[in-house]
Design a protein around this motif. Structure first.
Motif, mmCIF file in Angstrom:
data_model
loop_
_atom_site.group_PDB
_atom_site.id
_atom_site.type_symbol
_atom_site.label_atom_id
_atom_site.label_comp_id
_atom_site.label_asym_id
_atom_site.label_seq_id
_atom_site.Cartn_x
_atom_site.Cartn_y
_atom_site.Cartn_z
ATOM 1 N N TRP A 194 15.736 0.251 -39.907
ATOM 2 C CA TRP A 194 14.878 1.596 -38.574
ATOM 3 C C TRP A 194 14.390 2.435 -39.462
ATOM 4 C CZ3 TRP A 194 15.602 0.492 -34.030
ATOM 5 C CH2 TRP A 194 16.840 -0.460 -32.725
ATOM 6 N N TYR A 195 13.869 2.250 -39.974
ATOM 7 C CA TYR A 195 12.597 2.937 -41.587
ATOM 8 C C TYR A 195 11.722 3.181 -40.584
ATOM 9 C CZ TYR A 195 10.318 4.854 -45.170
ATOM 10 O OH TYR A 195 9.164 5.620 -46.349
ATOM 11 N N SER A 196 10.936 1.840 -39.958
ATOM 12 C CA SER A 196 10.057 2.330 -39.299
ATOM 13 C C SER A 196 9.769 1.493 -37.345
ATOM 14 C CB SER A 196 8.409 1.545 -39.667
ATOM 15 O OG SER A 196 7.328 1.327 -39.442
ATOM 16 N N VAL A 197 9.630 2.400 -36.455
ATOM 17 C CA VAL A 197 9.712 2.126 -35.475
ATOM 18 C C VAL A 197 8.426 2.363 -34.736
ATOM 19 C CG1 VAL A 197 11.170 2.212 -33.305
ATOM 20 C CG2 VAL A 197 11.944 2.431 -35.663
ATOM 21 N N ASP A 198 7.767 1.339 -33.571
ATOM 22 C CA ASP A 198 6.708 2.009 -32.460
ATOM 23 C C ASP A 198 7.261 1.582 -31.732
ATOM 24 O OD1 ASP A 198 4.938 1.908 -31.039
ATOM 25 O OD2 ASP A 198 3.673 0.642 -32.309
ATOM 26 N N LEU A 199 8.007 2.593 -30.909
ATOM 27 C CA LEU A 199 8.437 2.677 -29.176
ATOM 28 C C LEU A 199 7.423 2.573 -27.954
ATOM 29 C CD1 LEU A 199 11.914 4.890 -29.444
ATOM 30 C CD2 LEU A 199 11.310 2.318 -29.807
ATOM 31 N N ALA A 200 5.994 2.848 -28.332
ATOM 32 C CA ALA A 200 4.694 2.776 -27.406
ATOM 33 C C ALA A 200 5.128 2.050 -26.059
ATOM 34 C CB ALA A 200 3.493 2.639 -27.970
ATOM 35 N N GLY A 201 4.505 2.268 -25.215
ATOM 36 C CA GLY A 201 5.005 1.224 -23.320
ATOM 37 C C GLY A 201 6.880 0.926 -23.459
ATOM 38 N N LEU A 202 7.544 1.670 -24.138
ATOM 39 C CA LEU A 202 8.646 1.575 -23.373
ATOM 40 C C LEU A 202 9.092 2.625 -22.300
ATOM 41 C CD1 LEU A 202 11.525 0.264 -23.883
ATOM 42 C CD2 LEU A 202 12.170 2.325 -25.338
ATOM 43 N N THR A 203 9.480 1.908 -21.527
ATOM 44 C CA THR A 203 9.450 2.687 -20.061
ATOM 45 C C THR A 203 10.493 3.848 -19.759
ATOM 46 O OG1 THR A 203 9.048 0.900 -18.306
ATOM 47 C CG2 THR A 203 9.914 2.381 -16.943
ATOM 48 N N HIS A 204 12.117 3.625 -20.549
ATOM 49 C CA HIS A 204 13.095 4.364 -20.357
ATOM 50 C C HIS A 204 13.431 5.270 -22.024
ATOM 51 C CE1 HIS A 204 13.406 3.665 -15.860
ATOM 52 N NE2 HIS A 204 13.394 1.940 -16.125
ATOM 53 N N ARG A 477 7.003 -1.605 -38.546
ATOM 54 C CA ARG A 477 7.590 -2.501 -38.119
ATOM 55 C C ARG A 477 8.508 -2.880 -36.943
ATOM 56 N NH1 ARG A 477 11.590 -5.439 -39.434
ATOM 57 N NH2 ARG A 477 13.523 -3.936 -38.673
ATOM 58 N N LEU A 478 9.301 -2.252 -36.851
ATOM 59 C CA LEU A 478 9.826 -1.959 -35.878
ATOM 60 C C LEU A 478 9.538 -1.799 -33.929
ATOM 61 C CD1 LEU A 478 14.037 -1.988 -36.384
ATOM 62 C CD2 LEU A 478 12.756 -4.171 -36.033
ATOM 63 N N ARG A 479 8.923 -2.758 -33.698
ATOM 64 C CA ARG A 479 7.853 -2.741 -32.597
ATOM 65 C C ARG A 479 8.570 -3.221 -31.159
ATOM 66 N NH1 ARG A 479 3.138 -4.249 -30.531
ATOM 67 N NH2 ARG A 479 2.974 -6.366 -32.220
ATOM 68 N N PHE A 480 8.176 -1.871 -29.804
ATOM 69 C CA PHE A 480 9.002 -2.921 -29.063
ATOM 70 C C PHE A 480 7.894 -3.703 -28.047
ATOM 71 C CE2 PHE A 480 8.307 -2.299 -23.892
ATOM 72 C CZ PHE A 480 9.825 -2.191 -23.588
ATOM 73 N N ARG A 481 8.115 -4.921 -27.973
ATOM 74 C CA ARG A 481 6.908 -5.664 -27.529
ATOM 75 C C ARG A 481 7.232 -5.624 -25.899
ATOM 76 N NH1 ARG A 481 4.346 -8.808 -31.358
ATOM 77 N NH2 ARG A 481 5.416 -8.544 -33.844
#
Length: 482
Positions: A194-204, A477-481
């Protein structure tokens, strides 16, 4: 969860004839030529599903196969370290096996043409991605050597190897496999994943953001987020180094609970948010801050701005444009900027920024390379002799500074020999641009519509799909798709 498998060579391909279920250890894995098919067991616990994914093994292994990690030698049996030159089936003996293991040995295989078993593509990626990841970690010879023995327990795999496998999964898949067992749940939430996380686009965003903050994330991207509420009550400081919350809708109290736990921030964007004095004071506790974007922010006073700029003496890029500032705010910025600043956006202060403020800026920050003073209607042509002291100035923006006439712009090429970019939108009509460009052939005029100072994703006319999810020139690295 015994992984009883057999490998044989078929035309340069490997066949994995039996394996285990990641939920109950009864599933059969099948690797045949270019197909990878996994059929879920029929134990009434696991859903009957068929997992398929493309797969290709080379008998010689990939040219760039990763070497065997030294940490694996401690747990790989000596028999597994021998050469895998022999071929043929190596069946696991069923004597002494438990009924559950015997059932695994006799489970029938389902091939692509079979009618039995329901297929759920949404459950495919978990196991297929694990198999692909194993291929990346081991060369073919080592992989076949490992699986050609009498069997390996999944529990025998070291944490380092499982973490390497899990690192190949997407965010949604990583969360799905966290319910497999307690050990996998612990590893899934290891901070290395979880070093690098992208939550763009997540609703809640609220619950997800609260959980991600607990993982030790260091790079967090969630612009344009909607956070209903956030109850973050951690006592330990957060490990966040880069964070982008631009244009988000988040309660001020929730934002305070996050920023007040940050001590390691180096890159931060809070563009368009309503802040508070407590938030600005908390920013002052991050002495390593290099880039700060507060464009369009509001609801904080001039004294706390001065204190923050004094404490954050390492800032190199500062975007503090179009804030709800008065004359005191502008003077607090001008009088307390660090000499380390090289990129500054102080645009949008029509009746607040004066020539005296510019003189203080130039004196305090002689190494400025990018300066945006757009929409400062009090500035006139007498600002150029002052700016001439900036020997490193390469990008100057004076758009909509209406008291600066066209005739005064023709000499900028001589005043600023290092100047390469000039933005004068609103000052020069399109018909006059060719003559101005002729006077300054080495300067690109009106080529940047928006400022990129301290912004996580530089604004440009064309945004490629690859750069759409970047944050300060690096992807998470971790991205919400979606």
């Amino acid at each position: 969860m015994l992984l009883a498998v057999s490998l044989k060579s078929l035309g340069g391909r490997a066949v994995l004839e039996s394996g285990c279920c990641y939920m109950c250890s009864i599933t059969v894995f099948v690797l045949k030529q270019r197909r990878c098919q996994m059929t879920a067991c029929h134990c009434r616990i696991c859903p009957a599903s068929v997992f398929r994914a493309p797969c290709c093994f080379s008998t010689t292994g990939p040219a760039n196969a990763s070497p065997e990690p030294s940490s694996l030698r401690a747990w790989i049996p000596s028999a597994l370290q021998q050469s895998s030159s022999s071929s043929g089936h190596h069946h696991t003996s069923t004597s002494g096996s438990s009924p559950r293991e015997k059932r695994m040995m006799t489970t029938s295989l389902s091939w692509p043409g079979d009618q039995g078993g329901g297929r759920n593509p949404q459950q495919v990626e978990n196991l297929s991605e694990l198999i692909k990841a194993i291929q990346c970690v081991f060369s073919y010879d080592k992989l076949s050597c490992m699986f050609s023995s009498t069997g390996i327990l999944w529990d025998s795999l070291p944490d380092e190897l499982l973490l390497r496998i899990f690192s190949c999964l997407h965010l949604q898949d990583l969360l799905r496999i966290s319910v497999v067992c307690q050990r996998w749940h612990r590893l899934v939430f290891d901070e290395s994943l979880w070093y690098s996380v992208d939550l763009a686009g997540l609703t809640h965003m609220g619950p997800a953001l609260q959980q991600v903050l607990k993982t030790g994330v260091r790079r967090l991207r969630c612009p344009r987020a909607f956070v209903e509420e956030l109850h973050f009550t951690a006592t330990d400081p957060l490990q966040i180094v880069q964070m982008d919350l631009s244009s988000s809708i988040i309660p001020t109290t929730a934002l305070e609970s996050i920023i007040c736990h940050c001590r390691l921030l180096e890159y931060l964007s809070l563009e368009g948010l309503q802040l508070s004095d407590n938030i600005i004071c908390s920013l002052a506790k991050n002495p390593n801050l290099l880039q700060l974007n507060l464009s369009g922010c509001s609801a904080f006073t001039a004294p706390v701005v001065a204190d923050m700029l004094k404490s954050c003496s390492s800032i190199e890029q500062l975007n503090i444009s179009w804030c709800s500032f008065n004359n005191d705010h502008v003077k607090s910025v001008a009088n307390n900027l660090s000499p380390s600043v090289t990129h500054l956006n102080l645009s949008g202060y029509r009746e607040s920024l004066t020539l005296d403020d510019v003189k203080v800026l130039v004196e305090r920050c002689p190494h400025i390379e990018t300066l945006d003073l757009s929409d400062s209607t009090l500035l006139m042509a007498d600002v150029f002799p002052v700016l001439k002291q900036l020997k490193c100035l390469r990008h100057l923006s004076l758009s909509r500074c209406y008291h600066i006439h066209l005739a005064a712009l023709t000499d900028l090429g001589k005043l600023f020999p290092a100047l390469g970019l000039l933005d004068v939108f609103g000052l020069v009509q399109d018909s006059h641009l060719p003559s101005l460009k002729k006077e300054m052939p080495h300067v690109s005029i009106n080529s940047r519509l928006f400022s990129s100072v301290a912004r996580p994703m530089p604004a440009s006319r064309v945004v490629s799909s690859s750069s759409e999810h970047t944050m300060w020139n690096r992807q998470c690295r971790l991205r919400f798709r979606l």
